[in-house]
Design an enzyme around this catalytic site. Structure first.
Site, PDB file in Angstrom:
ATOM      1  N   GLY A 132       0.870  -1.050   0.022  1.00 55.06           N
ATOM      2  CA  GLY A 132       0.167  -0.094   0.019  1.00 55.06           C
ATOM      3  C   GLY A 132       0.849   1.137  -0.086  1.00 55.06           C
ATOM      4  O   GLY A 132       2.107   1.240   0.161  1.00 55.06           O
ATOM      5  N   LEU A 133       0.275   2.413  -0.259  1.00 58.23           N
ATOM      6  CA  LEU A 133       0.842   3.478  -0.587  1.00 58.23           C
ATOM      7  C   LEU A 133       1.767   3.909   1.007  1.00 58.23           C
ATOM      8  O   LEU A 133       1.119   3.390   2.181  1.00 58.23           O
ATOM      9  CB  LEU A 133      -0.181   4.728  -0.378  1.00 58.23           C
ATOM     10  CG  LEU A 133      -0.794   4.939  -1.959  1.00 58.23           C
ATOM     11  CD1 LEU A 133      -1.938   5.778  -2.098  1.00 58.23           C
ATOM     12  CD2 LEU A 133       0.297   5.300  -3.191  1.00 58.23           C
ATOM     13  N   SER A 186       6.108  -1.735  -1.884  1.00 57.83           N
ATOM     14  CA  SER A 186       6.026  -2.590  -3.081  1.00 57.83           C
ATOM     15  C   SER A 186       4.886  -2.174  -4.031  1.00 57.83           C
ATOM     16  O   SER A 186       3.875  -2.794  -4.172  1.00 57.83           O
ATOM     17  CB  SER A 186       5.705  -4.255  -2.408  1.00 57.83           C
ATOM     18  OG  SER A 186       4.679  -4.192  -1.610  1.00 57.83           O
ATOM     19  N   ALA A 199      -0.662   4.433   4.244  1.00 57.60           N
ATOM     20  CA  ALA A 199      -1.676   3.759   4.286  1.00 57.60           C
ATOM     21  C   ALA A 199      -2.046   2.997   5.552  1.00 57.60           C
ATOM     22  O   ALA A 199      -3.154   2.766   6.043  1.00 57.60           O
ATOM     23  CB  ALA A 199      -1.762   2.675   3.125  1.00 57.60           C
ATOM     24  N   GLY A 200      -1.051   2.612   6.442  1.00 63.35           N
ATOM     25  CA  GLY A 200      -1.261   1.792   7.524  1.00 63.35           C
ATOM     26  C   GLY A 200      -0.346   0.566   7.851  1.00 63.35           C
ATOM     27  O   GLY A 200      -0.775  -0.249   8.801  1.00 63.35           O
ATOM     28  N   LYS A 201       0.566   0.364   6.843  1.00 61.09           N
ATOM     29  CA  LYS A 201       1.144  -1.007   6.934  1.00 61.09           C
ATOM     30  C   LYS A 201       1.969  -1.289   8.269  1.00 61.09           C
ATOM     31  O   LYS A 201       1.716  -2.274   8.691  1.00 61.09           O
ATOM     32  CB  LYS A 201       2.153  -1.102   5.770  1.00 61.09           C
ATOM     33  CG  LYS A 201       1.552  -0.844   4.241  1.00 61.09           C
ATOM     34  CD  LYS A 201       2.565  -1.186   3.089  1.00 61.09           C
ATOM     35  CE  LYS A 201       3.527   0.101   3.223  1.00 61.09           C
ATOM     36  NZ  LYS A 201       3.038   1.506   2.994  1.00 61.09           N
TER      37      LYS A 201
HETATM   38  N1  LIG Z   1      11.590   8.536  -3.850  1.00 61.50           N
HETATM   39  C1  LIG Z   1      11.799   8.122  -2.409  1.00 61.50           C
HETATM   40  N2  LIG Z   1      12.572   8.976  -1.751  1.00 61.50           N
HETATM   41  C2  LIG Z   1      12.657   8.718  -0.461  1.00 61.50           C
HETATM   42  N3  LIG Z   1      11.866   8.087   0.299  1.00 61.50           N
HETATM   43  C3  LIG Z   1      11.007   7.440  -0.307  1.00 61.50           C
HETATM   44  C4  LIG Z   1      10.540   7.773  -1.604  1.00 61.50           C
HETATM   45  N4  LIG Z   1       9.635   7.011  -2.010  1.00 61.50           N
HETATM   46  C5  LIG Z   1       8.986   6.357  -0.876  1.00 61.50           C
HETATM   47  N5  LIG Z   1       9.827   6.872  -0.082  1.00 61.50           N
HETATM   48  C6  LIG Z   1       9.458   6.176   1.422  1.00 61.50           C
HETATM   49  O1  LIG Z   1      10.260   5.070   1.737  1.00 61.50           O
HETATM   50  C7  LIG Z   1       9.536   4.206   2.334  1.00 61.50           C
HETATM   51  C8  LIG Z   1       9.773   2.803   1.334  1.00 61.50           C
HETATM   52  O2  LIG Z   1       9.636   3.074   0.250  1.00 61.50           O
HETATM   53  P1  LIG Z   1      10.481   1.994  -0.784  1.00 61.50           P
HETATM   54  O3  LIG Z   1      10.736   2.845  -2.221  1.00 61.50           O
HETATM   55  O4  LIG Z   1      11.732   1.675   0.050  1.00 61.50           O
HETATM   56  O5  LIG Z   1       9.479   1.219  -0.690  1.00 61.50           O
HETATM   57  S1  LIG Z   1       9.680  -0.464  -1.572  1.00 61.50           S
HETATM   58  O6  LIG Z   1      10.901  -0.829  -1.326  1.00 61.50           O
HETATM   59  O7  LIG Z   1       9.387   0.119  -3.024  1.00 61.50           O
HETATM   60  O8  LIG Z   1       8.360  -1.198  -1.190  1.00 61.50           O
HETATM   61  C9  LIG Z   1       8.038   4.748   1.775  1.00 61.50           C
HETATM   62  O9  LIG Z   1       7.295   4.651   2.990  1.00 61.50           O
HETATM   63  P2  LIG Z   1       6.457   3.320   3.614  1.00 61.50           P
HETATM   64  O10 LIG Z   1       5.476   3.169   2.670  1.00 61.50           O
HETATM   65  O11 LIG Z   1       5.927   3.951   4.818  1.00 61.50           O
HETATM   66  O12 LIG Z   1       7.489   2.241   3.791  1.00 61.50           O
HETATM   67  C10 LIG Z   1       8.270   6.106   1.780  1.00 61.50           C
HETATM   68  O13 LIG Z   1       7.799   6.909   2.635  1.00 61.50           O
HETATM   69  N1  LIG Z   2      -7.167   2.400  10.471  1.00 57.45           N
HETATM   70  C1  LIG Z   2      -6.124   2.609  10.285  1.00 57.45           C
HETATM   71  N2  LIG Z   2      -5.169   1.571  10.124  1.00 57.45           N
HETATM   72  C2  LIG Z   2      -3.726   1.785  10.113  1.00 57.45           C
HETATM   73  N3  LIG Z   2      -3.333   3.244  10.447  1.00 57.45           N
HETATM   74  C3  LIG Z   2      -4.121   4.013  10.718  1.00 57.45           C
HETATM   75  C4  LIG Z   2      -5.506   3.710  10.825  1.00 57.45           C
HETATM   76  N4  LIG Z   2      -6.501   5.127  11.046  1.00 57.45           N
HETATM   77  C5  LIG Z   2      -5.360   5.905  11.198  1.00 57.45           C
HETATM   78  N5  LIG Z   2      -4.304   5.249  11.156  1.00 57.45           N
HETATM   79  C6  LIG Z   2      -2.831   6.144  11.173  1.00 57.45           C
HETATM   80  O1  LIG Z   2      -2.371   6.363  10.019  1.00 57.45           O
HETATM   81  C7  LIG Z   2      -0.761   6.225  10.131  1.00 57.45           C
HETATM   82  C8  LIG Z   2      -0.293   5.162   9.173  1.00 57.45           C
HETATM   83  O2  LIG Z   2       0.977   5.356   9.285  1.00 57.45           O
HETATM   84  P1  LIG Z   2       2.025   4.063   9.106  1.00 57.45           P
HETATM   85  O3  LIG Z   2       1.358   2.668   9.684  1.00 57.45           O
HETATM   86  O4  LIG Z   2       3.314   4.321   9.154  1.00 57.45           O
HETATM   87  O5  LIG Z   2       1.668   3.600   7.360  1.00 57.45           O
HETATM   88  P2  LIG Z   2       2.547   2.840   6.347  1.00 57.45           P
HETATM   89  O6  LIG Z   2       3.562   1.887   6.869  1.00 57.45           O
HETATM   90  O7  LIG Z   2       1.904   2.237   5.370  1.00 57.45           O
HETATM   91  O8  LIG Z   2       3.777   4.119   5.583  1.00 57.45           O
HETATM   92  C9  LIG Z   2      -0.600   6.152  11.671  1.00 57.45           C
HETATM   93  O9  LIG Z   2      -0.210   7.339  12.144  1.00 57.45           O
HETATM   94  C10 LIG Z   2      -1.615   5.397  12.175  1.00 57.45           C
HETATM   95  O10 LIG Z   2      -1.858   5.567  13.384  1.00 57.45           O
END
Ligand SMILES: Nc1ncnc2c1ncn2[C@@H]1O[C@H](COP(=O)(O)OS(=O)(=O)O)[C@@H](OP(=O)(O)O)[C@H]1O
Ligand SMILES: Nc1ncnc2c1ncn2[C@@H]1O[C@H](COP(=O)(O)OP(=O)(O)O)[C@@H](O)[C@H]1O
Length: 185
Positions: free
Chosen positions: A11-12, A86, A15-17
């Site tokens: 997920g983005l 991913s 998103a909450g992963k």
């Molecule tokens: N371009 C770029 N530059 C710096 N940081 C970035 C970028 N794109 C993504 N992000 C942040 O990094 C987290 C993981 O992204 P990745 O690119 O490593 O993800 S992945 O390997 O493709 O799954 C991802 O967050 P999470 O989804 O929370 O892990 C982003 O916060």
């Molecule tokens: N239903 C929900 N499920 C997961 N996270 C939530 C939800 N509602 C609000 N949130 C908040 O959204 C944010 C998600 O961040 P995070 O878990 O780090 O996302 P990701 O890992 O996808 O980047 C957190 O601050 C979390 O507390």
């Protein structure tokens, strides 16, 4: 030995992963006595491929490392929760093909809400033009077409999403319902 398996959260950013991965890990270890490892993109980048950036090819290698770890751990009875964005379908398909006992969970949340949450300020930096290849902006996130489960974090709580994942794991018999003994036994 417990059955190993992989829960692949996709997920983005925002998103909450990570939130769901943390809750799921606690529930699996406390209620099901399962050894769990959570994989994050940062963990892999910091320990295995620190030279990688976020261009499509670099992300692909990052994910390949994650898939390899999922494969190794799950075949040795560990539950692995992959909490990597991913964004590309081909990588996730490879994860499914190569990892036994696998479920893909789409952690779905509208981009606008992810931007509003902006957990680490990364969307703001991307909007300011300070980040290259930012996923969801300049590198599209490819929605799963046929995930095993969708959790919608704009509509359900993280606890509800975690419960849905546990239910799916029980259905697939990757985990087994624990007998609840009356207190004191
Ligand atoms: N371009 C770029 N530059 C710096 N940081 C970035 C970028 N794109 C993504 N992000 C942040 O990094 C987290 C993981 O992204 P990745 O690119 O490593 O993800 S992945 O390997 O493709 O799954 C991802 O967050 P999470 O989804 O929370 O892990 C982003 O916060
Ligand atoms: N239903 C929900 N499920 C997961 N996270 C939530 C939800 N509602 C609000 N949130 C908040 O959204 C944010 C998600 O961040 P995070 O878990 O780090 O996302 P990701 O890992 O996808 O980047 C957190 O601050 C979390 O507390």
């Amino acid at each position: 030995m417990n059955k190993g398996f992989t829960v692949w959260l996709t997920g983005l950013p925002g998103a909450g992963k990570a939130t769901i991965a943390h809750l799921l890990k606690n529930r699996l270890s406390e209620n099901y006595q399962i050894n769990v490892e959570v994989l994050t993109s940062e963990l892999i980048r910091a320990n295995l491929c620190s030279n990688l950036k976020h261009a499509r090819h670099d992300r692909k290698i990052n994910i390949h490392c994650a898939i390899f770890i999922c494969k190794l751990l799950s075949r040795n009875g560990i539950a692995v929760i992959s909490s990597l964005a991913s964004p590309h379908r081909t990588s996730r398909e490879k994860a499914r093909r190569e990892t036994g006992n696998f479920i893909e969970v789409y952690v779905k949340c509208p981009l606008e809400l992810c931007v509003a949450r902006d957990v680490e300020g990364i969307y703001q930096r991307a909007l300011n033009g300070n980040i290259l290849h930012f996923m969801g902006e300049s590198d599209p996130y490819e929605e799963p077409l046929n995930p095993d489960l969708v959790v919608e974090t704009d509509k359900e709580t993280a606890e509800e999403s975690t419960g849905k994942i546990l239910k799916k794991l029980l259905e697939l018999q990757y985990i087994v319902k624990q007998i609840e003994f009356p207190k004191g036994e």
